[in-house]
Design an enzyme around this catalytic site. Sequence first.
Site, PDB file in Angstrom:
ATOM      1  N   ASP A  76      -2.414  -1.565  -3.967  1.00  0.00           N
ATOM      2  CA  ASP A  76      -3.366  -0.751  -4.918  1.00  0.00           C
ATOM      3  C   ASP A  76      -1.999  -0.404  -5.641  1.00  0.00           C
ATOM      4  O   ASP A  76      -1.819   1.378  -6.544  1.00  0.00           O
ATOM      5  CB  ASP A  76      -2.984   1.269  -3.505  1.00  0.00           C
ATOM      6  N   LEU A 133       0.205  -1.264   0.246  1.00  0.00           N
ATOM      7  CA  LEU A 133      -0.095   0.430  -0.405  1.00  0.00           C
ATOM      8  C   LEU A 133       1.451   1.054  -0.287  1.00  0.00           C
ATOM      9  O   LEU A 133       1.716   1.614   0.984  1.00  0.00           O
ATOM     10  CB  LEU A 133      -0.590   0.070   1.283  1.00  0.00           C
ATOM     11  N   HIS A 134       0.896   1.953  -1.062  1.00  0.00           N
ATOM     12  CA  HIS A 134       1.339   3.150  -1.237  1.00  0.00           C
ATOM     13  C   HIS A 134       0.679   4.389  -1.513  1.00  0.00           C
ATOM     14  O   HIS A 134       1.318   5.795  -1.418  1.00  0.00           O
ATOM     15  CB  HIS A 134       2.261   3.166  -1.664  1.00  0.00           C
ATOM     16  N   ARG A 135      -0.777   4.662  -2.045  1.00  0.00           N
ATOM     17  CA  ARG A 135      -0.526   5.440  -2.441  1.00  0.00           C
ATOM     18  C   ARG A 135      -1.555   6.590  -1.441  1.00  0.00           C
ATOM     19  O   ARG A 135      -2.265   5.452  -0.930  1.00  0.00           O
ATOM     20  CB  ARG A 135      -2.162   4.671  -3.537  1.00  0.00           C
TER      21      ARG A 135
END
Length: 358
Positions: free
Chosen positions: A279, A205-207
């Site tokens: 994501d 997850l990074h967005r």
Amino acid sequence: MKLDIIAGARPNFMKIAPIIEALEKVSDKIQYRLIHTGQHYDKKMSGNFFEQLGIPEPDVNLEVGSGTQAEQTGRIMERYEALLLKEPCDWMLCVGDVTSTMACSIAAKKLNLGVIHVEGGIRSHDLTMPEEINRMVTDSITDVFYTTSEVANENLRQLGHEDAKIRYVGNTMIDTLLKNMPRFIKPAAWDEHDLKEKGYFVMTLHRPANVDEEAQLKNLIDEIVKGSHGMPIVFPVHPRTAKMLKGIGIHADNLHMIEPLGYLEFNYLVKHSFAVVTDSGGITEETTVMKVPCMTLRDNTERPETITIGTNELVGTNPDNVAPYMEKLHKSEWKAGDIPYLWDGKTAERIVEDLLEL
């Protein structure tokens, strides 16, 4: 021909590696200069990718470092322009959709140099994504497009680009994947967390939509943990996400947060996993080729072929959407998927054949 190849961030490195390898075979006809902008500047996000993928040391590192979107864009343009004024090239080849892609395209085009965009034409149609702005700007001034799908081709035609500028060649990231699959490395996390073949999830997850608000990030992870049925979840934590997790205090016996991994270690985990929750856009391409079920926690994707053809499903960013997809996985009802046309490991060869004609 004098060709500049631009790389600035982790997603770029997998895409340039096979192009450089193919260019080495025609070094008497095409001279290339590898430019690292320094957009990703720490070893976890940059350095070991060069080592693992056999990418040569950059000829130039612009060393732009961290900063806001505008700060990075400005520094890249300023430093790349200065390089071009001193030592010009004939063509500038950029890949993907990071800030470096857009900034170097603008600098090159304003000096009337040819712009080549590998992975041109993909669109999420989501203007809240910085990457979408980068794609739109880059494609608007590109002279030659190397594309990954017929969807991308059609996007470019609708923008008024002529077919003569569009080359459907496939996906260089899949070139890298197929070449390196026999070299994947079992990471330390495998034994540390007693992982079993097809017996764990991989999560990334990074967005901003998922990680920039503590409540959203916590609710998403809680739902994923709940839907895992106790199966281990291996979570290589992006630096952006790590900052947010400090204030949330998430704990679960089966949630294993680890440092970012190198390319060979990460894809070992993906290949042998039960499923991937992400994501990221690029990971959905890799899971499609490796036939690993993939859940994308986004409301849109610039890679629709991973859904219509591959193993990916678009879950959305609402945490309430997670449970039904998790149940589908556990009931073995996930689609088998197929591999898109020309994702065959020979894309870089086709690109270099075309460059020779240019």
